[in-house]
Design a protein around this motif. Sequence first.
Motif, PDB file in Angstrom:
ATOM      1  N   ASP A 313     -85.252  23.266  -1.565  1.00  0.00           N
ATOM      2  CA  ASP A 313     -83.786  23.249  -1.451  1.00  0.00           C
ATOM      3  C   ASP A 313     -83.182  21.954  -1.983  1.00  0.00           C
ATOM      4  OD1 ASP A 313     -83.781  25.803  -0.133  1.00  0.00           O
ATOM      5  OD2 ASP A 313     -84.457  24.770   1.679  1.00  0.00           O
ATOM      6  N   VAL A 314     -83.613  21.576  -3.181  1.00  0.00           N
ATOM      7  CA  VAL A 314     -83.131  20.332  -3.786  1.00  0.00           C
ATOM      8  C   VAL A 314     -81.625  20.370  -3.993  1.00  0.00           C
ATOM      9  CG1 VAL A 314     -83.348  18.803  -5.790  1.00  0.00           C
ATOM     10  CG2 VAL A 314     -85.363  19.986  -4.895  1.00  0.00           C
ATOM     11  N   ASP A 315     -81.082  21.550  -4.257  1.00  0.00           N
ATOM     12  CA  ASP A 315     -79.642  21.664  -4.521  1.00  0.00           C
ATOM     13  C   ASP A 315     -78.800  21.354  -3.294  1.00  0.00           C
ATOM     14  OD1 ASP A 315     -80.862  23.952  -3.481  1.00  0.00           O
ATOM     15  OD2 ASP A 315     -79.225  25.260  -4.128  1.00  0.00           O
ATOM     16  N   HIS A 316     -79.394  21.384  -2.095  1.00  0.00           N
ATOM     17  CA  HIS A 316     -78.646  21.116  -0.870  1.00  0.00           C
ATOM     18  C   HIS A 316     -78.909  19.715  -0.303  1.00  0.00           C
ATOM     19  CE1 HIS A 316     -77.347  25.226  -0.858  1.00  0.00           C
ATOM     20  NE2 HIS A 316     -78.547  25.709  -0.624  1.00  0.00           N
ATOM     21  N   LYS A 317     -79.628  18.880  -1.045  1.00  0.00           N
ATOM     22  CA  LYS A 317     -79.998  17.563  -0.530  1.00  0.00           C
ATOM     23  C   LYS A 317     -79.356  16.457  -1.354  1.00  0.00           C
ATOM     24  CE  LYS A 317     -84.347  19.219   1.417  1.00  0.00           C
ATOM     25  NZ  LYS A 317     -85.811  19.274   1.307  1.00  0.00           N
ATOM     26  N   SER A 318     -79.126  15.326  -0.700  1.00  0.00           N
ATOM     27  CA  SER A 318     -78.574  14.160  -1.389  1.00  0.00           C
ATOM     28  C   SER A 318     -79.675  13.474  -2.192  1.00  0.00           C
ATOM     29  CB  SER A 318     -77.997  13.172  -0.372  1.00  0.00           C
ATOM     30  OG  SER A 318     -79.053  12.618   0.419  1.00  0.00           O
ATOM     31  N   VAL A 319     -79.270  12.613  -3.113  1.00  0.00           N
ATOM     32  CA  VAL A 319     -80.243  11.875  -3.906  1.00  0.00           C
ATOM     33  C   VAL A 319     -81.106  11.000  -2.994  1.00  0.00           C
ATOM     34  CG1 VAL A 319     -80.539  10.152  -5.722  1.00  0.00           C
ATOM     35  CG2 VAL A 319     -78.771  11.903  -5.956  1.00  0.00           C
ATOM     36  N   THR A 320     -80.497  10.414  -1.970  1.00  0.00           N
ATOM     37  CA  THR A 320     -81.255   9.588  -1.030  1.00  0.00           C
ATOM     38  C   THR A 320     -82.305  10.404  -0.293  1.00  0.00           C
ATOM     39  OG1 THR A 320     -79.357   8.112  -0.722  1.00  0.00           O
ATOM     40  CG2 THR A 320     -81.078   8.058   0.959  1.00  0.00           C
ATOM     41  N   SER A 321     -81.943  11.603   0.146  1.00  0.00           N
ATOM     42  CA  SER A 321     -82.891  12.468   0.833  1.00  0.00           C
ATOM     43  C   SER A 321     -84.023  12.893  -0.091  1.00  0.00           C
ATOM     44  CB  SER A 321     -82.173  13.701   1.381  1.00  0.00           C
ATOM     45  OG  SER A 321     -83.073  14.586   2.004  1.00  0.00           O
ATOM     46  N   ILE A 322     -83.687  13.189  -1.333  1.00  0.00           N
ATOM     47  CA  ILE A 322     -84.708  13.556  -2.315  1.00  0.00           C
ATOM     48  C   ILE A 322     -85.671  12.392  -2.536  1.00  0.00           C
ATOM     49  CG2 ILE A 322     -85.098  14.186  -4.735  1.00  0.00           C
ATOM     50  CD1 ILE A 322     -82.360  15.613  -4.633  1.00  0.00           C
ATOM     51  N   ALA A 323     -85.123  11.171  -2.632  1.00  0.00           N
ATOM     52  CA  ALA A 323     -85.962   9.989  -2.836  1.00  0.00           C
ATOM     53  C   ALA A 323     -86.939   9.800  -1.681  1.00  0.00           C
ATOM     54  CB  ALA A 323     -85.090   8.751  -3.009  1.00  0.00           C
ATOM     55  N   ARG A 324     -86.477  10.045  -0.449  1.00  0.00           N
ATOM     56  CA  ARG A 324     -87.371   9.914   0.712  1.00  0.00           C
ATOM     57  C   ARG A 324     -88.522  10.908   0.616  1.00  0.00           C
ATOM     58  NH1 ARG A 324     -82.580  10.327   3.987  1.00  0.00           N
ATOM     59  NH2 ARG A 324     -81.670   8.268   4.427  1.00  0.00           N
ATOM     60  N   GLU A 325     -88.206  12.172   0.286  1.00  0.00           N
ATOM     61  CA  GLU A 325     -89.258  13.183   0.200  1.00  0.00           C
ATOM     62  C   GLU A 325     -90.212  12.910  -0.957  1.00  0.00           C
ATOM     63  OE1 GLU A 325     -88.685  17.306   0.986  1.00  0.00           O
ATOM     64  OE2 GLU A 325     -86.603  16.996   1.611  1.00  0.00           O
ATOM     65  N   LEU A 326     -89.680  12.400  -2.060  1.00  0.00           N
ATOM     66  CA  LEU A 326     -90.547  12.027  -3.179  1.00  0.00           C
ATOM     67  C   LEU A 326     -91.565  10.980  -2.749  1.00  0.00           C
ATOM     68  CD1 LEU A 326     -88.034  11.779  -6.183  1.00  0.00           C
ATOM     69  CD2 LEU A 326     -90.027  13.290  -6.053  1.00  0.00           C
ATOM     70  N   ALA A 327     -91.092   9.963  -2.045  1.00  0.00           N
ATOM     71  CA  ALA A 327     -91.985   8.904  -1.589  1.00  0.00           C
ATOM     72  C   ALA A 327     -93.022   9.431  -0.611  1.00  0.00           C
ATOM     73  CB  ALA A 327     -91.172   7.774  -0.951  1.00  0.00           C
ATOM     74  N   SER A 328     -92.596  10.311   0.291  1.00  0.00           N
ATOM     75  CA  SER A 328     -93.505  10.859   1.289  1.00  0.00           C
ATOM     76  C   SER A 328     -94.582  11.736   0.652  1.00  0.00           C
ATOM     77  CB  SER A 328     -92.715  11.665   2.323  1.00  0.00           C
ATOM     78  OG  SER A 328     -93.578  12.308   3.232  1.00  0.00           O
ATOM     79  N   LEU A 329     -94.170  12.648  -0.233  1.00  0.00           N
ATOM     80  CA  LEU A 329     -95.128  13.547  -0.856  1.00  0.00           C
ATOM     81  C   LEU A 329     -96.054  12.815  -1.824  1.00  0.00           C
ATOM     82  CD1 LEU A 329     -92.858  16.662  -1.501  1.00  0.00           C
ATOM     83  CD2 LEU A 329     -94.830  16.542   0.037  1.00  0.00           C
ATOM     84  N   ALA A 330     -95.521  11.818  -2.520  1.00  0.00           N
ATOM     85  CA  ALA A 330     -96.371  11.033  -3.419  1.00  0.00           C
ATOM     86  C   ALA A 330     -97.440  10.286  -2.619  1.00  0.00           C
ATOM     87  CB  ALA A 330     -95.524  10.048  -4.230  1.00  0.00           C
ATOM     88  N   GLY A 331     -97.051   9.779  -1.450  1.00  0.00           N
ATOM     89  CA  GLY A 331     -98.021   9.106  -0.587  1.00  0.00           C
ATOM     90  C   GLY A 331     -99.105  10.057  -0.103  1.00  0.00           C
ATOM     91  N   LYS A 332     -98.716  11.269   0.281  1.00  0.00           N
ATOM     92  CA  LYS A 332     -99.694  12.263   0.712  1.00  0.00           C
ATOM     93  C   LYS A 332    -100.621  12.651  -0.440  1.00  0.00           C
ATOM     94  CE  LYS A 332     -98.521  15.672   3.412  1.00  0.00           C
ATOM     95  NZ  LYS A 332     -97.827  16.855   3.986  1.00  0.00           N
ATOM     96  N   ALA A 333    -100.065  12.732  -1.648  1.00  0.00           N
ATOM     97  CA  ALA A 333    -100.881  13.083  -2.808  1.00  0.00           C
ATOM     98  C   ALA A 333    -101.933  12.012  -3.070  1.00  0.00           C
ATOM     99  CB  ALA A 333     -99.992  13.264  -4.040  1.00  0.00           C
ATOM    100  N   ARG A 334    -101.544  10.737  -3.016  1.00  0.00           N
ATOM    101  CA  ARG A 334    -102.499   9.653  -3.263  1.00  0.00           C
ATOM    102  C   ARG A 334    -103.582   9.608  -2.193  1.00  0.00           C
ATOM    103  NH1 ARG A 334     -97.648   7.040  -4.813  1.00  0.00           N
ATOM    104  NH2 ARG A 334     -97.412   6.164  -2.707  1.00  0.00           N
ATOM    105  N   ALA A 335    -103.215   9.982  -0.974  1.00  0.00           N
ATOM    106  CA  ALA A 335    -104.178   9.963   0.134  1.00  0.00           C
ATOM    107  C   ALA A 335    -104.995  11.243   0.231  1.00  0.00           C
ATOM    108  CB  ALA A 335    -103.434   9.725   1.453  1.00  0.00           C
ATOM    109  N   GLY A 336    -104.719  12.206  -0.656  1.00  0.00           N
ATOM    110  CA  GLY A 336    -105.444  13.461  -0.626  1.00  0.00           C
ATOM    111  C   GLY A 336    -105.118  14.317   0.577  1.00  0.00           C
ATOM    112  N   GLN A 337    -103.882  14.225   1.069  1.00  0.00           N
ATOM    113  CA  GLN A 337    -103.494  14.921   2.298  1.00  0.00           C
ATOM    114  C   GLN A 337    -102.506  16.053   2.062  1.00  0.00           C
ATOM    115  OE1 GLN A 337    -101.991  11.677   4.661  1.00  0.00           O
ATOM    116  NE2 GLN A 337    -104.037  10.966   5.241  1.00  0.00           N
TER     117      GLN A 337
END
Length: 430
Positions: A313-337
């Motif tokens: 639901d990217v169309d319903h989120k602010s740029v700040t909210s998207i940035a938070r999720e990007l950081a969170s998912l990228a961290g999970k990806a690097r950790a293999g989680q």
Amino acid sequence: MASAMANGTPQEVRVPDIGSPDGIPVIEVLVAVGDTVVAEQGLFTLESDKATMELPAPVGGVVVAVEVRVGDTVSDGALVALIDTGASGTASVAPAPVIDVSPPVAAAIEVLPTKASAPHAHGRVPYASPAVRALARRLDIDLEAITGTGRGGRITRADVQNLADGGAASPSVPVARMDMPEHPARHLPWPSVDFARFGETDVVALSRIQRISGANLARNWALIPHVTQHDEADITDLESFRLQINREQAEGGDAKLTMLAFLMKACARLLGEFPRFGASLDAQGDNLIMKRYVHMGFAADTADGLVVPVIRDVDHKSVTSIARELASLAGKARAGQLTAADMQGGCFTISSLGGIGGTAFTPIINAPEVAILGVSRAAMKPQWDGQAFQPRLMLPLSLSYDHRVIDGAAAARFTARLGVLLADVRRMLL
């Protein structure tokens, strides 16, 4: 075996020196009695543990006898067919086309059976390529325990990996595939080379992620008619705004606004204006599935390989909210989680190489999506403002799209409109 009357003395077709005294299985019969062939046209496909080879016709003519069937084992000098060289019309048929496919695409294209051949998964010889056989040996998997989901019952890498990962030996639901032409193009077998003959070598096993993503990428590149639209966007003002906001938020410890977050927000807006870019073809390629949601993937480079997490639901989120999720998912990806749910449901993907470099590239579409946006490193370039050249920060855009769904004009409008949104972030609010 099948045979027919000949007009003259038929030419025998025998197996040449194949270097295997124990014989090699026949996995495909490419012709039938009555077929007209030309010299060097493929008649049979043989497959050893190390290679797949095609046995060509030594002369042109009409096939009057086929002496072997799929599953038979043949050795040097074995009689496999008879060709009548005196039959009429022998020069009118061209050989089957051969496509030279570069790696890694060739590994994912399957040699499809003709009407004269219909291999079965549980015949005398498991129907699989040398690469799949090598993978099965490495994973200690018995190919005879697998029901292939490939066309004609061919066992694929995914079938072997599924069993190795604890899946069922015979999947109840076969993998859906696009309908193929009646006479599919063939390709040469993958080269089987003993590299140690030329010097010292090391063998490094691919990670599980690399094996899975590699097979997916090869399939997507081979089966989707890719076209890439290249463009540039002026992000001078957007970059200044982004840096300003990050300075203001530095003390609060909030996630930094990345250019990718703005790109996702802009593309989400565009998927509303150009809904086909977020659609998907069904498995048969007959219908277009239009989606009323905007979930967007981004390519994340990890030590184990490429993964594509999805923000919903990217169309319903602010740029700040998207940035938070990007950081969170990228961290999970690097950790293999990352979980399977983290990587499902995407409508559109962005692959950003801006932090590394490059001026343009051709991103591979992430099926079943129909478009992907590639982004390279921004650079200062002179731009004419009507009176003088001005230094502007230009962002290279590479939009790959499925030409069965999207035409060139629509792709050009998409990137042009994206450039407008990125040039003035206020337009995203309209």
